[in-house]
Write a protein that holds these residues in place. Structure first.
Motif, PDB file in Angstrom:
ATOM      1  N   GLU A   1       0.640  -1.227   0.149  1.00  0.00           N
ATOM      2  CA  GLU A   1      -0.093   0.094  -0.136  1.00  0.00           C
ATOM      3  C   GLU A   1       0.838   1.212   0.098  1.00  0.00           C
ATOM      4  O   GLU A   1       0.575   2.214  -0.858  1.00  0.00           O
TER       5      GLU A   1
ATOM      6  N   ILE B   1       2.599   1.761  -3.427  1.00  0.00           N
ATOM      7  CA  ILE B   1       1.449   2.499  -4.421  1.00  0.00           C
ATOM      8  C   ILE B   1       1.473   3.983  -4.109  1.00  0.00           C
ATOM      9  O   ILE B   1       1.338   4.827  -4.971  1.00  0.00           O
TER      10      ILE B   1
ATOM     11  N   LYS C   1       2.263   7.119  -6.677  1.00  0.00           N
ATOM     12  CA  LYS C   1       1.717   8.322  -6.900  1.00  0.00           C
ATOM     13  C   LYS C   1       1.788   9.406  -6.654  1.00  0.00           C
ATOM     14  O   LYS C   1       1.788  10.489  -7.508  1.00  0.00           O
TER      15      LYS C   1
ATOM     16  N   GLU D   1       0.745  -7.681  -7.106  1.00  0.00           N
ATOM     17  CA  GLU D   1      -0.276  -6.731  -7.386  1.00  0.00           C
ATOM     18  C   GLU D   1      -0.011  -5.242  -7.548  1.00  0.00           C
ATOM     19  O   GLU D   1      -0.599  -4.449  -8.203  1.00  0.00           O
TER      20      GLU D   1
ATOM     21  N   ASP E   1       0.960  -4.976 -11.045  1.00  0.00           N
ATOM     22  CA  ASP E   1      -0.164  -4.916 -11.825  1.00  0.00           C
ATOM     23  C   ASP E   1      -0.694  -3.568 -11.802  1.00  0.00           C
ATOM     24  O   ASP E   1      -1.081  -3.034 -12.856  1.00  0.00           O
ATOM     25  N   THR E   2      -0.992  -3.124 -10.720  1.00  0.00           N
ATOM     26  CA  THR E   2      -1.584  -1.641 -10.573  1.00  0.00           C
ATOM     27  C   THR E   2      -0.826  -0.719 -11.334  1.00  0.00           C
ATOM     28  O   THR E   2      -1.418   0.175 -12.028  1.00  0.00           O
TER      29      THR E   2
ATOM     30  N   GLN F   1      -1.103  -0.826 -15.254  1.00  0.00           N
ATOM     31  CA  GLN F   1      -2.335  -0.493 -15.731  1.00  0.00           C
ATOM     32  C   GLN F   1      -2.565   0.809 -16.513  1.00  0.00           C
ATOM     33  O   GLN F   1      -3.320   1.190 -17.499  1.00  0.00           O
TER      34      GLN F   1
END
Length: 251
Positions: free
Chosen positions: A36, A39, A43, A63, A66-67, A70
Motif C-alpha cells: 500500500e 503505491i 502516485k 499486485e 499490476d496496478t 495498468q
C-alpha cells in the motif's frame, strides 16, 4: 542529478542496504514497508524506477506491479526470496522488467538499476554501455545511427523518443521490452541466442537461466504482433534464439 527510486520491502535490513547503496550513486530513494505504501509513494512521487519485494504485507509485489502497469511503464525490478521458475515467470508476466533472488549483492542491484536508467534516457544509446555500440557478432553502431528511427512495413521504432508504433498506433512497452525490440530491429535478420540477448539487454552473463528473455519475447509479441502465435516480425530460430525479420524494411 540522480534518479528517483522507490524501494519496497518489509525487511528493514534490506531496504536500509538498498537505500544506502543507491544513494551513494546520487539517487533519491523512498522506502516502503508494504504494498500500500509503495503505491502511495509511486502516485505521490512518480519515481523513475521501483524495486519491489514479491511478498509484502497488505498488498504483495505482484499486485503493486499490476496496478502500476495498468497506467504506467515505470521500470520495475522484482525481489523474491524464492528462485523457483513459476515465481520468476509470474513476476515477469505481470510486467516486471527484471528480477533478483534473495540474498543478492547490493552492488549487482545498483548495476541493474543503472543499466535500466541509462536506457530510459539518462544515456540513451548502446554506446553508453561500454560496448561502443557493438552487438555480439561484430556489428558496430555509432551514437548517431543508434538514434535514427527504424521503419519496417507496419512497424516503426523511434529510439530518441523510446516510442513504437504498429500501423501508426502507439504501443506501450516497458523499458526492457523496448530495449529488446530495438536491439533486434537494429540488426534485422541477425540471429541472437537467448544468452546473447541476456547479456546485451540485461547486462547479465549467462548463468543457465534465460527465462527472462523468453517471457519478454512473448510479452513483446503480444503487444506488437497481429498474430502472436504466428509472428510477422520476431521470429524464433529453433534451437538458437530469435531474430527480427527484416523484410519490408523502409529505413
Amino acid at each position: 542529478m540522480g534518479a528517483c527510486i522507490v524501494v519496497a520491502d518489509d525487511e528493514r535490513n534490506i531496504t536500509d542496504v538498498c537505500r544506502r547503496y543507491l544513494e551513494r550513486e546520487g539517487n533519491t530513494v523512498w522506502v516502503a514497508e508494504n504494498g500500500e505504501e509503495a503505491i502511495r509513494l509511486w502516485k505521490e512521487h512518480r519515481p523513475d524506477l521501483l524495486v519491489l519485494d514479491l511478498m509484502m504485507p497488505k498488498i504483495d509485489g505482484l499486485e503493486v506491479c499490476d496496478t502500476i502497469r495498468q497506467t504506467d511503464d515505470t521500470p520495475i525490478i522484482m525481489l523474491t526470496a524464492r528462485g523457483e521458475e513459476p515465481d520468476r515467470l509470474l513476476g515477469l508476466t505481470m510486467g516486471a522488467d527484471d528480477y533478483m533472488t534473495k540474498p543478492f549483492s547490493p552492488r549487482e542491484l545498483v548495476l541493474r538499476v543503472n543499466n535500466i536508467l541509462r536506457r530510459m534516457g539518462w544515456k540513451n544509446d548502446f554506446a553508453a554501455r561500454g560496448r561502443e555500440g557493438t552487438a555480439e557478432g561484430g556489428h558496430s553502431l555509432d551514437g548517431n545511427e543508434a538514434d535514427k528511427p527504424i521503419h519496417f512495413e507496419g512497424l516503426s521504432i523511434f529510439p530518441q523518443e523510446r516510442r513504437v508504433t504498429v500501423q501508426q498506433t502507439n504501443i506501450e512497452l516497458t523499458a526492457k521490452e523496448f530495449d529488446l525490440l530495438q536491439l533486434l530491429a537494429t540488426y534485422p535478420g541477425k540471429v541472437f541466442s537467448r544468452s546473447q540477448l541476456l547479456n546485451q539487454v540485461w547486462d547479465i552473463a549467462f548463468d543457465g537461466d534465460t527465462t527472462t528473455v523468453t517471457v519478454h519475447v512473448r510479452r513483446l509479441r503480444e503487444k506488437i504482433e497481429p498474430n502472436p502465435s504466428d509472428p510477422t516480425w520476431i521470429k524464433t530460430v529453433w534451437g538458437i534464439g530469435y531474430k527480427l525479420d527484416g523484410k519490408g524494411n523502409t529505413t
